[in-house]
Write a protein that holds these residues in place. Sequence first.
Motif, PDB file in Angstrom:
ATOM      1  N   ALA A   1       0.847  -1.192   0.000  1.00  0.00           N
ATOM      2  CA  ALA A   1       0.000   0.000   0.000  1.00  0.00           C
ATOM      3  C   ALA A   1       0.882   1.241   0.000  1.00  0.00           C
ATOM      4  O   ALA A   1       1.810   1.359   0.793  1.00  0.00           O
ATOM      5  CB  ALA A   1      -0.923   0.002   1.211  1.00  0.00           C
ATOM      6  N   GLY A   2       0.605   2.156  -0.905  1.00  0.00           N
ATOM      7  CA  GLY A   2       1.406   3.366  -1.007  1.00  0.00           C
ATOM      8  C   GLY A   2       2.441   3.310  -2.106  1.00  0.00           C
ATOM      9  O   GLY A   2       2.952   4.351  -2.539  1.00  0.00           O
ATOM     10  N   LEU A   3       2.767   2.097  -2.556  1.00  0.00           N
ATOM     11  CA  LEU A   3       3.694   1.985  -3.684  1.00  0.00           C
ATOM     12  C   LEU A   3       2.965   2.314  -4.988  1.00  0.00           C
ATOM     13  O   LEU A   3       1.818   1.891  -5.184  1.00  0.00           O
ATOM     14  CB  LEU A   3       4.253   0.561  -3.798  1.00  0.00           C
ATOM     15  CG  LEU A   3       5.438   0.145  -2.931  1.00  0.00           C
ATOM     16  CD1 LEU A   3       5.882  -1.251  -3.344  1.00  0.00           C
ATOM     17  CD2 LEU A   3       6.586   1.120  -3.034  1.00  0.00           C
ATOM     18  N   PRO A   4       3.609   3.036  -5.907  1.00  0.00           N
ATOM     19  CA  PRO A   4       2.977   3.289  -7.206  1.00  0.00           C
ATOM     20  C   PRO A   4       2.886   2.009  -8.030  1.00  0.00           C
ATOM     21  O   PRO A   4       3.651   1.067  -7.821  1.00  0.00           O
ATOM     22  CB  PRO A   4       3.902   4.312  -7.863  1.00  0.00           C
ATOM     23  CG  PRO A   4       5.214   4.148  -7.175  1.00  0.00           C
ATOM     24  CD  PRO A   4       4.907   3.734  -5.774  1.00  0.00           C
ATOM     25  N   ALA A   5       1.961   1.997  -8.967  1.00  0.00           N
ATOM     26  CA  ALA A   5       1.731   0.808  -9.777  1.00  0.00           C
ATOM     27  C   ALA A   5       2.925   0.457 -10.653  1.00  0.00           C
ATOM     28  O   ALA A   5       3.063  -0.689 -11.080  1.00  0.00           O
ATOM     29  CB  ALA A   5       0.488   0.994 -10.651  1.00  0.00           C
TER      30      ALA A   5
ATOM     31  N   ALA B   1       2.137 -13.246  -9.600  1.00  0.00           N
ATOM     32  CA  ALA B   1       0.859 -12.905  -8.964  1.00  0.00           C
ATOM     33  C   ALA B   1       0.969 -11.596  -8.191  1.00  0.00           C
ATOM     34  O   ALA B   1       0.081 -10.740  -8.242  1.00  0.00           O
ATOM     35  CB  ALA B   1       0.416 -14.029  -8.027  1.00  0.00           C
ATOM     36  N   VAL B   2       2.076 -11.440  -7.456  1.00  0.00           N
ATOM     37  CA  VAL B   2       2.281 -10.218  -6.681  1.00  0.00           C
ATOM     38  C   VAL B   2       2.322  -9.001  -7.598  1.00  0.00           C
ATOM     39  O   VAL B   2       1.634  -7.991  -7.361  1.00  0.00           O
ATOM     40  CB  VAL B   2       3.590 -10.314  -5.866  1.00  0.00           C
ATOM     41  CG1 VAL B   2       3.921  -8.964  -5.214  1.00  0.00           C
ATOM     42  CG2 VAL B   2       3.469 -11.395  -4.794  1.00  0.00           C
ATOM     43  N   MET B   3       3.100  -9.071  -8.666  1.00  0.00           N
ATOM     44  CA  MET B   3       3.251  -7.916  -9.547  1.00  0.00           C
ATOM     45  C   MET B   3       1.987  -7.628 -10.340  1.00  0.00           C
ATOM     46  O   MET B   3       1.697  -6.476 -10.665  1.00  0.00           O
ATOM     47  CB  MET B   3       4.436  -8.130 -10.489  1.00  0.00           C
ATOM     48  CG  MET B   3       5.796  -8.184  -9.793  1.00  0.00           C
ATOM     49  SD  MET B   3       6.129  -6.772  -8.687  1.00  0.00           S
ATOM     50  CE  MET B   3       6.088  -5.398  -9.860  1.00  0.00           C
ATOM     51  N   THR B   4       1.198  -8.654 -10.632  1.00  0.00           N
ATOM     52  CA  THR B   4      -0.085  -8.423 -11.297  1.00  0.00           C
ATOM     53  C   THR B   4      -0.980  -7.560 -10.422  1.00  0.00           C
ATOM     54  O   THR B   4      -1.639  -6.630 -10.904  1.00  0.00           O
ATOM     55  CB  THR B   4      -0.774  -9.762 -11.619  1.00  0.00           C
ATOM     56  OG1 THR B   4       0.022 -10.489 -12.559  1.00  0.00           O
ATOM     57  CG2 THR B   4      -2.156  -9.538 -12.227  1.00  0.00           C
ATOM     58  N   ALA B   5      -1.000  -7.841  -9.128  1.00  0.00           N
ATOM     59  CA  ALA B   5      -1.801  -7.023  -8.210  1.00  0.00           C
ATOM     60  C   ALA B   5      -1.235  -5.610  -8.104  1.00  0.00           C
ATOM     61  O   ALA B   5      -1.983  -4.627  -8.150  1.00  0.00           O
ATOM     62  CB  ALA B   5      -1.848  -7.681  -6.834  1.00  0.00           C
ATOM     63  N   VAL B   6       0.076  -5.499  -7.972  1.00  0.00           N
ATOM     64  CA  VAL B   6       0.698  -4.176  -7.853  1.00  0.00           C
ATOM     65  C   VAL B   6       0.400  -3.331  -9.085  1.00  0.00           C
ATOM     66  O   VAL B   6       0.041  -2.154  -8.976  1.00  0.00           O
ATOM     67  CB  VAL B   6       2.221  -4.311  -7.645  1.00  0.00           C
ATOM     68  CG1 VAL B   6       2.904  -2.949  -7.748  1.00  0.00           C
ATOM     69  CG2 VAL B   6       2.516  -4.945  -6.287  1.00  0.00           C
ATOM     70  N   ARG B   7       0.546  -3.912 -10.263  1.00  0.00           N
ATOM     71  CA  ARG B   7       0.288  -3.178 -11.496  1.00  0.00           C
ATOM     72  C   ARG B   7      -1.162  -2.707 -11.582  1.00  0.00           C
ATOM     73  O   ARG B   7      -1.460  -1.697 -12.217  1.00  0.00           O
ATOM     74  CB  ARG B   7       0.612  -4.045 -12.708  1.00  0.00           C
ATOM     75  CG  ARG B   7       2.081  -4.442 -12.823  1.00  0.00           C
ATOM     76  CD  ARG B   7       2.949  -3.274 -13.264  1.00  0.00           C
ATOM     77  NE  ARG B   7       4.350  -3.663 -13.421  1.00  0.00           N
ATOM     78  CZ  ARG B   7       5.322  -3.260 -12.629  1.00  0.00           C
ATOM     79  NH1 ARG B   7       5.067  -2.455 -11.602  1.00  0.00           N
ATOM     80  NH2 ARG B   7       6.570  -3.647 -12.840  1.00  0.00           N
ATOM     81  N   ALA B   8      -2.054  -3.435 -10.935  1.00  0.00           N
ATOM     82  CA  ALA B   8      -3.468  -3.069 -10.936  1.00  0.00           C
ATOM     83  C   ALA B   8      -3.819  -2.083  -9.827  1.00  0.00           C
ATOM     84  O   ALA B   8      -4.982  -1.688  -9.702  1.00  0.00           O
ATOM     85  CB  ALA B   8      -4.321  -4.329 -10.784  1.00  0.00           C
ATOM     86  N   GLY B   9      -2.830  -1.691  -9.039  1.00  0.00           N
ATOM     87  CA  GLY B   9      -3.101  -0.779  -7.937  1.00  0.00           C
ATOM     88  C   GLY B   9      -3.790  -1.438  -6.764  1.00  0.00           C
ATOM     89  O   GLY B   9      -4.404  -0.772  -5.933  1.00  0.00           O
ATOM     90  N   VAL B  10      -3.673  -2.770  -6.676  1.00  0.00           N
ATOM     91  CA  VAL B  10      -4.293  -3.538  -5.595  1.00  0.00           C
ATOM     92  C   VAL B  10      -3.234  -3.837  -4.540  1.00  0.00           C
ATOM     93  O   VAL B  10      -2.154  -4.332  -4.872  1.00  0.00           O
ATOM     94  CB  VAL B  10      -4.887  -4.854  -6.130  1.00  0.00           C
ATOM     95  CG1 VAL B  10      -5.379  -5.740  -4.986  1.00  0.00           C
ATOM     96  CG2 VAL B  10      -6.018  -4.566  -7.111  1.00  0.00           C
TER      97      VAL B  10
END
Length: 268
Positions: free
Chosen positions: A88-92, A118-127
């Motif tokens: 949370a707080g990291l940019p996509a 899986a982790v990066m897919t969520a990060v890229r989606a802003g999740v």
Amino acid sequence: MIDLKHSPPGKRWAAPLLFVLLTACSTLPPPLTARTDALLPTEVILLGEQHDASAHQQIHQQVVAHLAARGQLSAVALEMAEAGRGTAGLPANSSEQQVQDVLGWNNKSWPWAAYGPAVMTAVRAGVPVLGANLPAAQMRDAMADNRLDQQLPGPALKAQQQLIRLGHCSLLPEDRISPMTRIQVARDMHMARTVEKAVLPGKVVVLLAGSGHVNRVLGVPQHLPPELKIQAVLLRAGPETAADTGAFDVVWNTPALPVKDYCGSLKK
């Protein structure tokens, strides 16, 4: 047979978010998409894997991509990172190294090549991706906390102790069984707490964890509010067994893996 191939996200932000997510979703094999949709509506999906089954980590990425593309994913919680850590707080467009740093990722225990997609897919989606496991610094206290023995019904506690015994190939001294079981219970409680806090109306929290943790009788579901809608999914490498009945809501089968003599190597 389901085609579980995927292309791991790159380290650079090279395409608009919507394009990336829609592309990931469109390449999902329809059977897996349909299986995921069949779990809805729900507030929590618990994906219980076999850690050395690469097909299971591929399913992680595809389920996360599918829910994210539909705007239905509220968070991804991980056994593979400690509670209190998260993205949370990291940019996509954060790099994979930045994501690993904030999660305190232990690549030796949890190969990033397997779980990173899986982790990066969520990060890229802003999740947000949330660590959910018991912090290592709290393990010693958990082992000595006999209050944890009361967190499972008697028969479930005995069953969990037996799994700990067998999981260590009956090599643990008997006086270590209860302390090791307490660690397992404490882990489940931390994961449940992380999942519960991440629930949002109309969306789904996905927990990625070992199959024992998502067991309805012994694991995380025992520590979630009974009114919470959850789906405990077992990813089974090989055919379903009688022991799966009642312990999981759904079983998704993947090809069986070669038989390994884990106890033989441990005894050596």
